[in-house]
Design an enzyme around this catalytic site. Structure first.
Site, PDB file in Angstrom:
ATOM      1  N   CYS B  50       0.829  -1.218   0.000  1.00  0.00           N
ATOM      2  CA  CYS B  50       0.000   0.000   0.000  1.00  0.00           C
ATOM      3  C   CYS B  50       0.859   1.262   0.000  1.00  0.00           C
ATOM      4  CB  CYS B  50      -0.950  -0.013   1.187  1.00  0.00           C
ATOM      5  SG  CYS B  50      -0.152  -0.351   2.741  1.00  0.00           S
ATOM      6  N   ASN B  51       2.094   1.154   0.396  1.00  0.00           N
ATOM      7  CA  ASN B  51       2.935   2.357   0.463  1.00  0.00           C
ATOM      8  C   ASN B  51       4.056   2.412  -0.562  1.00  0.00           C
ATOM      9  OD1 ASN B  51       1.757   3.887   2.548  1.00  0.00           O
ATOM     10  ND2 ASN B  51       2.464   2.349   4.003  1.00  0.00           N
ATOM     11  N   SER B 109       9.978   2.296   5.986  1.00  0.00           N
ATOM     12  CA  SER B 109       8.520   2.291   6.143  1.00  0.00           C
ATOM     13  C   SER B 109       8.040   3.556   6.847  1.00  0.00           C
ATOM     14  CB  SER B 109       8.087   1.070   6.957  1.00  0.00           C
ATOM     15  OG  SER B 109       8.485  -0.105   6.313  1.00  0.00           O
ATOM     16  N   GLU B 114       8.524  -1.527  11.228  1.00  0.00           N
ATOM     17  CA  GLU B 114       7.362  -2.434  11.153  1.00  0.00           C
ATOM     18  C   GLU B 114       7.783  -3.733  10.463  1.00  0.00           C
ATOM     19  OE1 GLU B 114       5.394  -3.168   8.296  1.00  0.00           O
ATOM     20  OE2 GLU B 114       6.140  -1.816   6.761  1.00  0.00           O
ATOM     21  N   THR B 115       7.149  -4.812  10.865  1.00  0.00           N
ATOM     22  CA  THR B 115       7.644  -6.135  10.467  1.00  0.00           C
ATOM     23  C   THR B 115       6.885  -6.737   9.278  1.00  0.00           C
ATOM     24  OG1 THR B 115       6.203  -7.068  12.153  1.00  0.00           O
ATOM     25  CG2 THR B 115       8.479  -6.714  12.769  1.00  0.00           C
ATOM     26  N   ALA B 190     -13.446  15.378  28.826  1.00  0.00           N
ATOM     27  CA  ALA B 190     -13.927  14.831  27.549  1.00  0.00           C
ATOM     28  C   ALA B 190     -13.652  15.803  26.399  1.00  0.00           C
ATOM     29  CB  ALA B 190     -15.401  14.496  27.640  1.00  0.00           C
ATOM     30  N   GLY B 191     -12.627  16.627  26.578  1.00  0.00           N
ATOM     31  CA  GLY B 191     -12.216  17.523  25.478  1.00  0.00           C
ATOM     32  C   GLY B 191     -11.481  16.714  24.416  1.00  0.00           C
TER      33      GLY B 191
END
Lengths: 231, 460
Positions: B50-51, B109, B114-115, B190-191
């Site tokens: 995808c990249n 990556s 990442e594996t 909850a901001g």
């Protein structure tokens, strides 16, 4: 480098053990070296499979300390053993494995103290990143101590039984037995405290370290000779 | 021959272009078939994720192959060739091989280390191998690439040092309570920050997330999205008793979490640690909480400290991976050189054996009375002379060729022993050019690659 240390220690242990007249005719120095070698072997084997990283380092620090003790005690007179060798060998094996388990628990306690210090002082360096979490170290120390306690109890039982069998009396007042029982009780107190609490804190880990110091005192400074005259 | 990589990745192209060029299923097979049928491309592997979309190729001519691959990708994707060329990179020789290794290691990556990419690289090679697009050189090269990728995964922690605030918070909490699974988290506020923290904790497998806010309706709205439990600020004191991790991000003045609340919450916890993460400015949690037993309090500065440590460690690990990549390129170069020296060694041995054979025949003719046993002894000893004479020169030419990375020494060796290995005109011209460059660089005192041995010409 670790592998070199392992090979060197294995060679030294092999040379020492090969010079023993019999399996049980060992000195405290040989025993310390064996415990040290066991620690190094277990950590290397586990590290090869699970990458425990910095645990290897701490286990090696403890292992190296034991090896130094071993070197310092080389001149010790060897024990003079008696019949019922098989039972005695079981007793020695259980005691050795128990001491190795306690040595691991000590290494985990040290790591816990170092990590806890980093977390308290907000020091975020490589040690912080590489050391496992406090919860993990606590669990490992608990597990190793529990295993050590079980093995030590069995070792004491087989030792006493051997005393009854060979010397025809229970060795309850023998200094070695008393010192070992005290160490075992200290570890049992640790286990009790830890189970009552849901996690170990710094004080409990210091207590765990104190237990190991007492164990070393018992291992190296309390005479293991059987009562005079009965041999 | 040259090794090249033509490709695009997140470094060189926007996502809309990457997704158009991405090759899957039939398109992937089509490109492999076209590459396999080309005269310019001798061996090829196509990696498409995808990249990134990359074509690794062993080619006769870099320029012609680059143009061919661009045209092929433009035709397959429907993107004009001009647009494509602006966003594609071309690397050749050592840079191409090192790039393949960096990609396999995850250094290139988006999420460094990442594996998943290693598996994708392995699959790309396997597909090309099964399609018959690879030969001896790429089989060896990708074996080295996958080996380096595997080493980076197992021997370093390059992918284990995330550098965002949310990950730093999770990492810090995990260093105390272990994994977050089964834990209870209390998020106060909850901001934007609080909602993000609640979502992140929920995604990390926290058993129960409690979201406290001044306005209960706002907390309820966010809580229902992520399966959390909403409560008002009045409920914080009670919620502290159950919580393992507290993240506070109200941004209101004064301390929302007072030391007295926390002290009260510690009763009955039986030593269970409490992690307080104050990501609000001004701070929400009373700093006095840090002095309480089994309580660990951190603020935004501490999280930045964790991020800095991760950045440094990642750089250190990346440097280790770079060393592995350099070693991998070196190993591949040595293999390439060995492949070229081996035929010379075989030719020399054959020549030695031929001489020995001639000498034996001559001896047997001149000394016909020699028994079979005598002949065997003489044969054995003359062969021993040949072997002893050749052993050191063969060893030395192998070592010198690997160290120099070219065939200059091998060629000299061949001339010294009167061996004439068959070469095409192109190879002979290339070899002469390489030798000339080598001689020139030595005359000028140039030390290539900072004193390191030279790489094989294919990698230069």
């Amino acid at each position: 480098m670790l592998f070199t240390a392992f090979v060197a220690m294995t060679t030294l242990l092999f040379l020492r053990l090969s010079r023993l007249p019999s399996v049980i005719d060992y000195s405290k120095s040989d025993l310390a070296l064996l415990v040290s070698w066991l620690m190094l072997t277990v950590t290397l084997v586990v590290d090869a499979r699970f990458r425990i990283g910095v645990v290897v380092f701490f286990a090696n620090v403890v292992s190296f300390g034991l090896a130094l003790f071993a070197g310092g005690l080389q001149a010790d007179a060897r024990e003079h053993w008696l019949p019922a060798v098989n039972l005695l060998i079981v007793h020695i094996a259980l005691a050795t494995l128990g001491e190795a388990a306690f040595a691991f628990a000590f290494a985990f306690a040290l790591m816990h103290l170092v990590q806890e210090r980093h977390l308290r002082q907000h020091r975020f360096d490589r040690w912080f990143l590489q050391l496992p979490s406090l919860a993990t170290l606590d669990t490992w120390a608990l597990f190793a101590s529990a295993v050590g306690c079980a093995l030590m109890l069995l070792a004491m039982a087989t030792g006493s039984f051997w005393g009854d069998l060979v010397l025809h009396r229970w060795l309850l007042l023998w200094p070695k037995f008393i010192a070992t029982a005290v160490c075992w009780a200290m570890y049992a107190i640790y286990l009790g405290l830890r189970i009552v609490r849901r996690a170990a804190d710094r004080r409990l880990m210091f207590y765990q370290v104190a237990c190991f110091v007492a164990l070393l005192f018992n291992l190296f400074l309390v005479s293991g000779r059987t009562p005079a005259g009965v041999a | 021959m040259h090794i090249i990589v033509v490709g695009m990745s997140h470094h060189s192209a926007p996502v809309d272009l990457r997704e158009r060029v991405s090759l899957s299923g039939d398109a992937h097979s089509h490109v492999l078939t076209q590459l396999g049928g080309s005269r310019t491309v001798l061996e090829s592997v196509v990696l498409s994720t995808c990249n990134r979309t990359e074509v690794y190729a062993l080619v006769n001519s870099t320029h012609a192959a680059h143009d061919f691959i661009l045209t092929l990708l433009a035709n397959t994707s429907g993107v004009p060739k001009q647009d494509l060329s602006e966003h594609m990179y071309l690397k050749q020789g050592e840079a191409a091989v090192a790039h393949a290794m960096r990609v396999a290691c995850g250094l290139d990556s988006i999420v460094v280390g990442e594996t998943q990419i290693l598996g994708q690289m392995r699959e790309a090679f396997q597909t090309a191998f099964e399609a018959g697009n690879t030969g001896a050189m790429f089989n060896r090269m990708f074996r080295e690439v996958l080996h380096v990728g595997k080493r980076a995964q197992t021997e370093t922690t390059v992918g284990q040092h995330p550098v965002s605030v949310s990950y730093a918070a999770v990492q810090l909490a995990s260093k105390i309570v272990g994994g977050l699974e089964g834990k209870v988290a209390l998020v106060i506020g909850a901001g934007q920050m609080g909602a993000l923290a609640a979502k992140h904790l929920s995604a990390q497998g926290v058993k129960r997330v409690l979201l406290a806010n001044r306005t209960l309706a706002k907390a309820s709205a966010i809580a229902s999205e992520i399966g959390a439990q909403a409560l008002s600020l009045d409920g914080v004191e009670a919620a502290l008793k159950d919580a393992d991790i507290v993240v506070s991000a109200t941004g209101r003045p004064g301390h929302t979490v007072k030391a007295a609340f926390v002290r009260q919450a510690l009763v009955g916890r039986r030593g269970r640690p409490l992690v307080l993460l104050d990501i609000a400015v001004p701070r929400d949690i009373d700093p006095a909480c840090a002095a309480l037993p089994n309580v660990y309090l951190y603020d935004v500065d501490d999280l930045n400290g964790v991020i800095d440590a991760n950045v440094q460690e990642r750089a250190r690990q990346a440097a280790l991976v770079e060393d592995m990549v350099a070693a991998g390129v070196r190993a591949f170069s040595d293999w390439l050189t060995e492949q070229e020296v081996v035929p010379l060694i075989v030719a020399l041995r054959q020549k030695g054996e031929a001489i020995q054979r001639d000498v034996m025949e001559s001896l047997v003719r001149k000394l016909p009375h020699l028994s079979e046993r005598d002949q065997k002894i003489i044969h054995k000893h003359t062969m021993s002379i040949v072997n002893q004479l050749l052993r050191e020169p063969i060893q030395n030419v192998k070592e010198l060729s690997i160290a120099s990375g070219d065939l200059a020494y091998a060629s000299m060796f061949a001339q010294l022993f009167g061996i004439d290995p068959v070469k095409t005109d192109d190879e002979a011209a290339e070899s002469r050019a390489v030798r000339l460059m080598d001689v020139l660089s030595r005359v000028l005192g140039e030390v290539s690659h900072q004193g390191q041995p030279n790489l094989h010409p294919v990698l230069r």
